[in-house]
Design a protein around this motif. Sequence first.
Motif, PDB file in Angstrom:
ATOM      1  N   VAL A  60       0.866  -1.185   0.000  1.00 10.48           N
ATOM      2  CA  VAL A  60       0.000   0.000   0.000  1.00 10.48           C
ATOM      3  C   VAL A  60       0.906   1.239   0.000  1.00 10.48           C
ATOM      4  CG1 VAL A  60      -1.601   1.344   1.410  1.00 10.48           C
ATOM      5  CG2 VAL A  60      -1.948  -1.132   1.131  1.00 10.48           C
ATOM      6  N   PHE A  61       1.932   1.197   0.830  1.00 10.60           N
ATOM      7  CA  PHE A  61       2.965   2.244   0.837  1.00 10.60           C
ATOM      8  C   PHE A  61       4.200   1.678   0.138  1.00 10.60           C
ATOM      9  CE2 PHE A  61       0.472   2.978   4.750  1.00 10.60           C
ATOM     10  CZ  PHE A  61       0.143   4.320   4.602  1.00 10.60           C
ATOM     11  N   PRO A  62       4.656   2.281  -0.954  1.00  9.00           N
ATOM     12  CA  PRO A  62       5.868   1.786  -1.619  1.00  9.00           C
ATOM     13  C   PRO A  62       7.118   2.173  -0.823  1.00  9.00           C
ATOM     14  CG  PRO A  62       4.970   3.658  -2.824  1.00  9.00           C
ATOM     15  CD  PRO A  62       4.030   3.398  -1.687  1.00  9.00           C
ATOM     16  N   VAL A  63       7.254   1.540   0.318  1.00  9.80           N
ATOM     17  CA  VAL A  63       8.290   1.911   1.283  1.00  9.80           C
ATOM     18  C   VAL A  63       8.975   0.634   1.756  1.00  9.80           C
ATOM     19  CG1 VAL A  63       8.580   2.781   3.663  1.00  9.80           C
ATOM     20  CG2 VAL A  63       7.094   4.008   2.077  1.00  9.80           C
ATOM     21  N   GLU A  64      10.259   0.741   2.082  1.00  8.12           N
ATOM     22  CA  GLU A  64      11.033  -0.412   2.531  1.00  8.12           C
ATOM     23  C   GLU A  64      11.077  -0.449   4.070  1.00  8.12           C
ATOM     24  OE1 GLU A  64      12.440  -2.696   0.577  1.00  8.12           O
ATOM     25  OE2 GLU A  64      13.782  -3.686   2.002  1.00  8.12           O
ATOM     26  N   VAL A  65      10.933  -1.650   4.646  1.00 13.53           N
ATOM     27  CA  VAL A  65      11.049  -1.833   6.095  1.00 13.53           C
ATOM     28  C   VAL A  65      12.435  -2.405   6.395  1.00 13.53           C
ATOM     29  CG1 VAL A  65      10.083  -2.930   8.155  1.00 13.53           C
ATOM     30  CG2 VAL A  65       8.573  -2.276   6.263  1.00 13.53           C
ATOM     31  N   LYS A  66      13.190  -1.690   7.217  1.00 10.97           N
ATOM     32  CA  LYS A  66      14.577  -2.083   7.487  1.00 10.97           C
ATOM     33  C   LYS A  66      14.817  -2.373   8.955  1.00 10.97           C
ATOM     34  CE  LYS A  66      16.725   0.157   3.612  1.00 10.97           C
ATOM     35  NZ  LYS A  66      17.665   1.191   3.142  1.00 10.97           N
ATOM     36  N   LYS A  67      15.890  -3.079   9.218  1.00 14.78           N
ATOM     37  CA  LYS A  67      16.262  -3.371  10.600  1.00 14.78           C
ATOM     38  C   LYS A  67      17.157  -2.258  11.146  1.00 14.78           C
ATOM     39  CE  LYS A  67      17.657  -6.738  13.836  1.00 14.78           C
ATOM     40  NZ  LYS A  67      18.009  -8.021  14.269  1.00 14.78           N
ATOM     41  N   PHE A  68      16.967  -1.904  12.425  1.00 18.78           N
ATOM     42  CA  PHE A  68      17.880  -0.954  13.073  1.00 18.78           C
ATOM     43  C   PHE A  68      19.269  -1.568  13.118  1.00 18.78           C
ATOM     44  CE2 PHE A  68      14.013   0.650  15.451  1.00 18.78           C
ATOM     45  CZ  PHE A  68      14.060   1.934  14.929  1.00 18.78           C
ATOM     46  N   ARG A  69      20.247  -0.830  12.571  1.00 17.70           N
ATOM     47  CA  ARG A  69      21.628  -1.313  12.649  1.00 17.70           C
ATOM     48  C   ARG A  69      22.521  -0.194  13.197  1.00 17.70           C
ATOM     49  NH1 ARG A  69      19.856  -3.484   7.896  1.00 17.70           N
ATOM     50  NH2 ARG A  69      19.744  -5.759   7.884  1.00 17.70           N
ATOM     51  N   PRO A  70      22.498  -0.001  14.533  1.00 16.06           N
ATOM     52  CA  PRO A  70      23.319   1.064  15.110  1.00 16.06           C
ATOM     53  C   PRO A  70      24.802   0.760  14.919  1.00 16.06           C
ATOM     54  CG  PRO A  70      22.330  -0.279  16.835  1.00 16.06           C
ATOM     55  CD  PRO A  70      21.752  -0.754  15.552  1.00 16.06           C
ATOM     56  N   GLU A  71      25.577   1.807  14.625  1.00 11.49           N
ATOM     57  CA  GLU A  71      27.021   1.613  14.445  1.00 11.49           C
ATOM     58  C   GLU A  71      27.645   1.129  15.745  1.00 11.49           C
ATOM     59  OE1 GLU A  71      29.210   4.872  12.656  1.00 11.49           O
ATOM     60  OE2 GLU A  71      27.620   4.992  11.137  1.00 11.49           O
ATOM     61  N   ASN A  72      27.172   1.718  16.847  1.00 11.60           N
ATOM     62  CA  ASN A  72      27.684   1.304  18.143  1.00 11.60           C
ATOM     63  C   ASN A  72      26.538   0.729  18.976  1.00 11.60           C
ATOM     64  OD1 ASN A  72      28.795   0.980  20.621  1.00 11.60           O
ATOM     65  ND2 ASN A  72      29.617   3.053  20.789  1.00 11.60           N
ATOM     66  N   ALA A  73      26.589  -0.572  19.226  1.00 14.45           N
ATOM     67  CA  ALA A  73      25.498  -1.263  19.910  1.00 14.45           C
ATOM     68  C   ALA A  73      25.262  -0.709  21.318  1.00 14.45           C
ATOM     69  CB  ALA A  73      25.787  -2.753  19.980  1.00 14.45           C
ATOM     70  N   LEU A  74      26.286  -0.060  21.880  1.00 13.31           N
ATOM     71  CA  LEU A  74      26.140   0.483  23.239  1.00 13.31           C
ATOM     72  C   LEU A  74      25.256   1.719  23.261  1.00 13.31           C
ATOM     73  CD1 LEU A  74      29.561   0.212  25.038  1.00 13.31           C
ATOM     74  CD2 LEU A  74      27.435  -1.003  25.497  1.00 13.31           C
ATOM     75  N   ASP A  75      25.247   2.463  22.150  1.00  7.27           N
ATOM     76  CA  ASP A  75      24.464   3.696  22.095  1.00  7.27           C
ATOM     77  C   ASP A  75      22.981   3.404  21.911  1.00  7.27           C
ATOM     78  OD1 ASP A  75      26.799   5.061  22.300  1.00  7.27           O
ATOM     79  OD2 ASP A  75      27.033   5.350  20.151  1.00  7.27           O
ATOM     80  N   PHE A  76      22.681   2.378  21.139  1.00  8.66           N
ATOM     81  CA  PHE A  76      21.290   2.077  20.818  1.00  8.66           C
ATOM     82  C   PHE A  76      21.024   0.595  20.941  1.00  8.66           C
ATOM     83  CE2 PHE A  76      22.310   5.879  18.306  1.00  8.66           C
ATOM     84  CZ  PHE A  76      21.277   6.722  18.702  1.00  8.66           C
ATOM     85  N   LYS A  77      20.180   0.238  21.895  1.00 10.16           N
ATOM     86  CA  LYS A  77      19.820  -1.166  22.027  1.00 10.16           C
ATOM     87  C   LYS A  77      18.694  -1.501  21.056  1.00 10.16           C
ATOM     88  CE  LYS A  77      21.631  -1.596  26.559  1.00 10.16           C
ATOM     89  NZ  LYS A  77      21.461  -1.998  27.943  1.00 10.16           N
ATOM     90  N   VAL A  78      18.689  -2.720  20.597  1.00 11.14           N
ATOM     91  CA  VAL A  78      17.642  -3.189  19.693  1.00 11.14           C
ATOM     92  C   VAL A  78      17.079  -4.481  20.285  1.00 11.14           C
ATOM     93  CG1 VAL A  78      17.146  -3.986  17.356  1.00 11.14           C
ATOM     94  CG2 VAL A  78      18.841  -2.171  17.720  1.00 11.14           C
ATOM     95  N   PRO A  79      15.757  -4.617  20.462  1.00 11.31           N
ATOM     96  CA  PRO A  79      14.686  -3.712  20.041  1.00 11.31           C
ATOM     97  C   PRO A  79      14.701  -2.316  20.700  1.00 11.31           C
ATOM     98  CG  PRO A  79      13.803  -5.673  21.221  1.00 11.31           C
ATOM     99  CD  PRO A  79      15.272  -5.819  21.139  1.00 11.31           C
ATOM    100  N   HIS A  80      14.071  -1.381  19.976  1.00 13.54           N
ATOM    101  CA  HIS A  80      13.771  -0.044  20.492  1.00 13.54           C
ATOM    102  C   HIS A  80      12.547  -0.221  21.388  1.00 13.54           C
ATOM    103  CE1 HIS A  80      11.726   4.053  19.276  1.00 13.54           C
ATOM    104  NE2 HIS A  80      12.459   4.246  20.354  1.00 13.54           N
ATOM    105  N   ILE A  81      12.764  -0.233  22.718  1.00 14.89           N
ATOM    106  CA  ILE A  81      11.665  -0.461  23.665  1.00 14.89           C
ATOM    107  C   ILE A  81      11.490   0.757  24.555  1.00 14.89           C
ATOM    108  CG2 ILE A  81      10.810  -1.853  25.611  1.00 14.89           C
ATOM    109  CD1 ILE A  81      12.239  -4.228  24.575  1.00 14.89           C
ATOM    110  N   GLY A  82      10.286   1.262  24.624  1.00 15.97           N
ATOM    111  CA  GLY A  82       9.993   2.332  25.566  1.00 15.97           C
ATOM    112  C   GLY A  82       9.289   3.513  24.910  1.00 15.97           C
ATOM    113  N   TRP A  83       9.286   4.631  25.644  1.00 13.63           N
ATOM    114  CA  TRP A  83       8.531   5.820  25.231  1.00 13.63           C
ATOM    115  C   TRP A  83       9.452   6.776  24.481  1.00 13.63           C
ATOM    116  CZ3 TRP A  83       3.275   6.365  26.588  1.00 13.63           C
ATOM    117  CH2 TRP A  83       2.784   5.396  27.467  1.00 13.63           C
ATOM    118  N   ASN A  84       9.034   7.161  23.277  1.00 19.76           N
ATOM    119  CA  ASN A  84       9.803   8.110  22.477  1.00 19.76           C
ATOM    120  C   ASN A  84       8.820   9.117  21.884  1.00 19.76           C
ATOM    121  OD1 ASN A  84      11.822   9.350  20.912  1.00 19.76           O
ATOM    122  ND2 ASN A  84      12.800   7.380  20.473  1.00 19.76           N
TER     123      ASN A  84
END
Lengths: 197, 251
Positions: free
Chosen positions: A97-121
Amino acid sequence: MQVAIIKYNAGNVQSVLYALERLGAEAILTDDLETISKADKVIFPGQGEASSAMKYLKDKKLDQLIPQLKQDFFGVCLGQQLLCAHSEEGNTTCLNVFPVEVKKFRPENALDFKVPHIGWNNLQDLKSPLLQGLDDSAFVYYVHSYYCELSTYSIATTDYVLPFSALMHKDNFFAMQAHPEKSGLVGERILENFLKL
Amino acid sequence: MLTKRIIPCLDIKEGRTVKGVNFVQLRDAGDPVELAKIYSDEGADELVFLDITATVDKRKTLAELVTKVAKAINIPFTVGGGISSVEDVKVLLNAGADKISINSAAVKNPEVINKMAAEFGSQCIVVAIDTRNVDGIDFVHTHGGRKATLLKTQEWAKEVNERGAGEILLTSMDHDGTKSGFANEITAEISSMLSIPVIASGGAGKMVHFKDVFTFGKADAALAASIFHFKEIPIPELKQYLSTDGISIRL
């Protein structure tokens, strides 16, 4: 007004039903094609894995029905991702429906961003009647490892690792990555706005 | 910006809250639904329900309670205590829980983490780890911290992450109940090792303890029970304090 919540093999869809009940809406959980077609509004919720969810939709022929629906339609969480063209999760062809790509979060530094993205943003760049009454101080609850890329369909963004499509809109289709049914008063407002569209 | 989460924990026995709860506005001090609603209205980011019901047949009460909570509140909540099988998880998720937490069962049979994550997705599987420092080494404890195991906490945390846990709830048995602050050192060590969020628990007594665990402890969320139940620290005040001090918080 009758709201159909599409039932499929993904996560805690019961909570969406409860959220609508709190708003006084009449909603049913169903995978029946006719009931969905006739509903005034359709909500497509879900948590889970993209390829197995798509397989279920195909088995129920929902993959053909959903893109043709004309009433207001709201894809939530995995529901947003499945409305896109393709997901990296399980290399899955989705509903496009949306011609858009779904991608995985790939942080350069795993310490800065945990995956899954869990919580309030918070939401940013809000632009849609769906988000009426809200601004960039509005926080919503996320639980996801994959995201929809920014596009002309983005009606709000959230920044995690990079800015992504928090909400999207095209014609009668709306979609949201976070869980409105778990996002406190902000989520309630979004669901209320959707019911009032 | 992703915010740090504040999580009150409610102990449940046979469908009722236990431990004294000091809320004047509560009509029924033992009603978990009413308390959950208050916390959610006050700005709690999530809730944890820990079931300490001993007998199996009383556990049906828990599923009924979960449904009542899910109908009443609009924030996520986790249910833990005595969960050991995929079937247990299914019942609670279908009742309306967003996540479940397992502890002793995972230590006894680690494979169950993989099974639960494969069946329901990592996002709803929280592994609770109770840790105690014994002669300078951190060991995993089970059965409410009473039973020592030979598992080293750091190694176990890494293993549960690899097996598919979505979050870790790390309770320091050394700090629990002391009100002297969270165990920042081990929390930071575990959080830095893992790709998944860590919820710190045990030792909260003052507002500064939360600030410390989010900065020095590198925790993604902080859980506490009695200081919230006894109104020693009201949640709105705590969140305002943290926000003023530069911690990313949902107000």
